[in-house]
Design an enzyme around this catalytic site. Structure first.
Site, PDB file in Angstrom:
ATOM      1  NE  ARG A  21       4.511 129.299  41.082  1.00  0.00           N
ATOM      2  CZ  ARG A  21       5.766 129.115  41.481  1.00  0.00           C
ATOM      3  NH1 ARG A  21       6.122 127.968  42.024  1.00  0.00           N
ATOM      4  NH2 ARG A  21       6.654 130.075  41.316  1.00  0.00           N
ATOM      5  CB  CYS A  73     -14.620 110.566  39.589  1.00  0.00           C
ATOM      6  SG  CYS A  73     -15.431 110.173  38.045  1.00  0.00           S
ATOM      7  CG  ASP A 127      -6.371 112.055  55.811  1.00  0.00           C
ATOM      8  OD1 ASP A 127      -6.632 113.070  56.480  1.00  0.00           O
ATOM      9  OD2 ASP A 127      -7.230 111.413  55.197  1.00  0.00           O
TER      10      ASP A 127
HETATM   11  O1  F6P Z   1      -8.762 112.381  53.136  1.00  0.00           O
HETATM   12  C1  F6P Z   1      -8.822 113.695  53.517  1.00  0.00           C
HETATM   13  C2  F6P Z   1     -10.005 113.937  54.411  1.00  0.00           C
HETATM   14  O2  F6P Z   1      -9.979 115.305  54.790  1.00  0.00           O
HETATM   15  C3  F6P Z   1     -10.098 113.069  55.658  1.00  0.00           C
HETATM   16  O3  F6P Z   1      -9.252 113.484  56.686  1.00  0.00           O
HETATM   17  C4  F6P Z   1     -11.539 113.199  55.974  1.00  0.00           C
HETATM   18  O4  F6P Z   1     -11.984 112.114  56.757  1.00  0.00           O
HETATM   19  C5  F6P Z   1     -12.186 113.217  54.627  1.00  0.00           C
HETATM   20  O5  F6P Z   1     -11.202 113.682  53.725  1.00  0.00           O
HETATM   21  C6  F6P Z   1     -13.388 114.124  54.535  1.00  0.00           C
HETATM   22  O6  F6P Z   1     -13.889 114.050  53.264  1.00  0.00           O
HETATM   23  P1  F6P Z   1     -14.926 115.094  52.655  1.00  0.00           P
HETATM   24  O7  F6P Z   1     -14.221 116.383  52.435  1.00  0.00           O
HETATM   25  O8  F6P Z   1     -15.372 114.479  51.386  1.00  0.00           O
HETATM   26  O9  F6P Z   1     -16.010 115.246  53.672  1.00  0.00           O
END
Ligand code: F6P
Length: 338
Positions: A21, A73, A127
């Site tokens: 936004r 991707c 993260d």
């Molecule tokens: O990087 C963000 C995150 O949520 C991590 O904390 C987690 O390990 C991963 O992505 C999970 O990925 P996905 O949503 O592809 O399962």
């Protein structure tokens, strides 16, 4: 430069919409045309692009997820995919792009820069593991969700004299686990970055807590501990000791301490919901800053938070930085949380 594109890439995080936004409104205010690229770099390859107007982002500030949608991707990792994306940019007249995502997304932005598309990246992931920035958009919201969930678990643990083993997101990093441990006073925490020993760091901590009269226990385990990733110092250990899942971990706690233990995997609930004020504000400031860079012809930069100030780094330099895990606060939490 007349036209700016925006895309969100990698795992979504709360505040990505707020950043989109801000970029849209600021860019329009500066006289740019703005194009929303759908599903991360996929949309750039497939031409899934729509023009954004001030009204397109109305009501988005408070919404979780990313209305542009996102993806990881694989095709964009190949030269052929990058060339297709560059062609799409030419077709839509896109000369600059703001990329919102994690460090995998930054690599994509750097590749586009090398092909003449001016890119600026914003750190968006729950993260908080982007090395060049003290803060990533979404972290505060995810942390507050974890804290709320752990507080709820504590209530029921207390009623039943139980232990909750709570699995927290973070495949490569334990930042959410560390800060939620400080915020909830968990009995113990396990993160991928710090080697642990079950007897010393779990059993003895529970015993110490029991000696103080406690009857309920919270153990926070970063999911990264169960993944075979380079940052995980505990993978071999959890495999060898048969504690390579939250359920197995809880069973071991019960077996070794006699305390009834249950696992709770918080999962993607941590990535949803309305962003906190902190995430909305930082997303807005970073989005605003990114447009300022592009307006001044500056690209190949990552917008970051350093010492509470928003600034920017060269993408390549940013990708090579190191962010050591905060052992000092890890030790602090372990000393104070009993
Ligand atoms: O990087 C963000 C995150 O949520 C991590 O904390 C987690 O390990 C991963 O992505 C999970 O990925 P996905 O949503 O592809 O399962």
């Amino acid at each position: 430069m007349k036209t700016i594109g925006i895309l969100t890439s990698g795992g979504d995080s709360q505040g990505m919409n707020a950043a989109t936004r801000a970029v849209t409104r600021k860019a329009l205010d500066e006289g740019f045309r703005v194009m929303g690229i759908k599903k991360g770099y996929n949309g750039l390859i497939n031409g899934e692009i729509e023009e954004l107007f001030a009204s397109s982002v109305s009501g988005k500030l408070s919404r979780g997820g990313t209305f542009l949608q996102t993806a990881r991707c694989l095709e964009f990792k190949e030269e052929a995919g990058i060339l297709k994306a560059v062609e799409t940019c030419k077709e839509f007249g896109i000369e600059g792009i703001v990329v919102i995502g994690g460090d995998g997304s930054f690599r994509g932005a750097r590749d586009l820069c090398l092909h003449g598309i001016k890119c600026v990246a914003l750190p968006g992931t729950i993260d908080n593991d982007i090395v060049c920035s003290d803060y990533t958009i979404g972290f505060d919201t995810a942390l507050n969700i974890v804290v709320e969930m752990v507080d709820r678990l504590r209530d029921t643990c207390e009623s039943h004299d139980r232990c909750s083993v709570v699995q927290i997101m973070g495949k490569n990093a334990g930042w959410v686990t560390l800060e939620s441990s400080i915020s909830t006073g968990a009995t113990a925490m396990v993160v991928p970055e710090v080697e642990f020993d079950f007897e010393r760091d779990i059993v003895q901590r529970i015993r110490k807590s029991q000696a103080l009269g406690k009857n309920h226990f919270i153990i926070l385990v970063s999911e990264g501990v169960f993944f075979d990733v380079p940052s995980n110092k505990n993978y071999k250990y959890v495999k060898e000791h048969g504690i390579d899942s939250a359920a197995a971990f809880a069973a071991k706690v019960q077996q070794m301490t006699g305390v009834e233990a249950r696992e709770a995997i918080l999962g993607h609930v941590q990535r949803g919901g309305s962003p906190t004020a902190r995430d909305r504000i930082i997303a807005t400031e970073m989005g605003n800053y990114a447009v300022g860079l592009l307006k001044n012809g500056i690209s190949n930069r990552v917008v970051v938070m350093k010492d509470n100030k928003i600034t920017d780094y060269d993408i390549l330099e940013a990708l090579q930085m190191k962010k050591p895990f905060d052992r000092e606060r890890f030790n602090m939490a372990n000393a104070i949380n009993i």
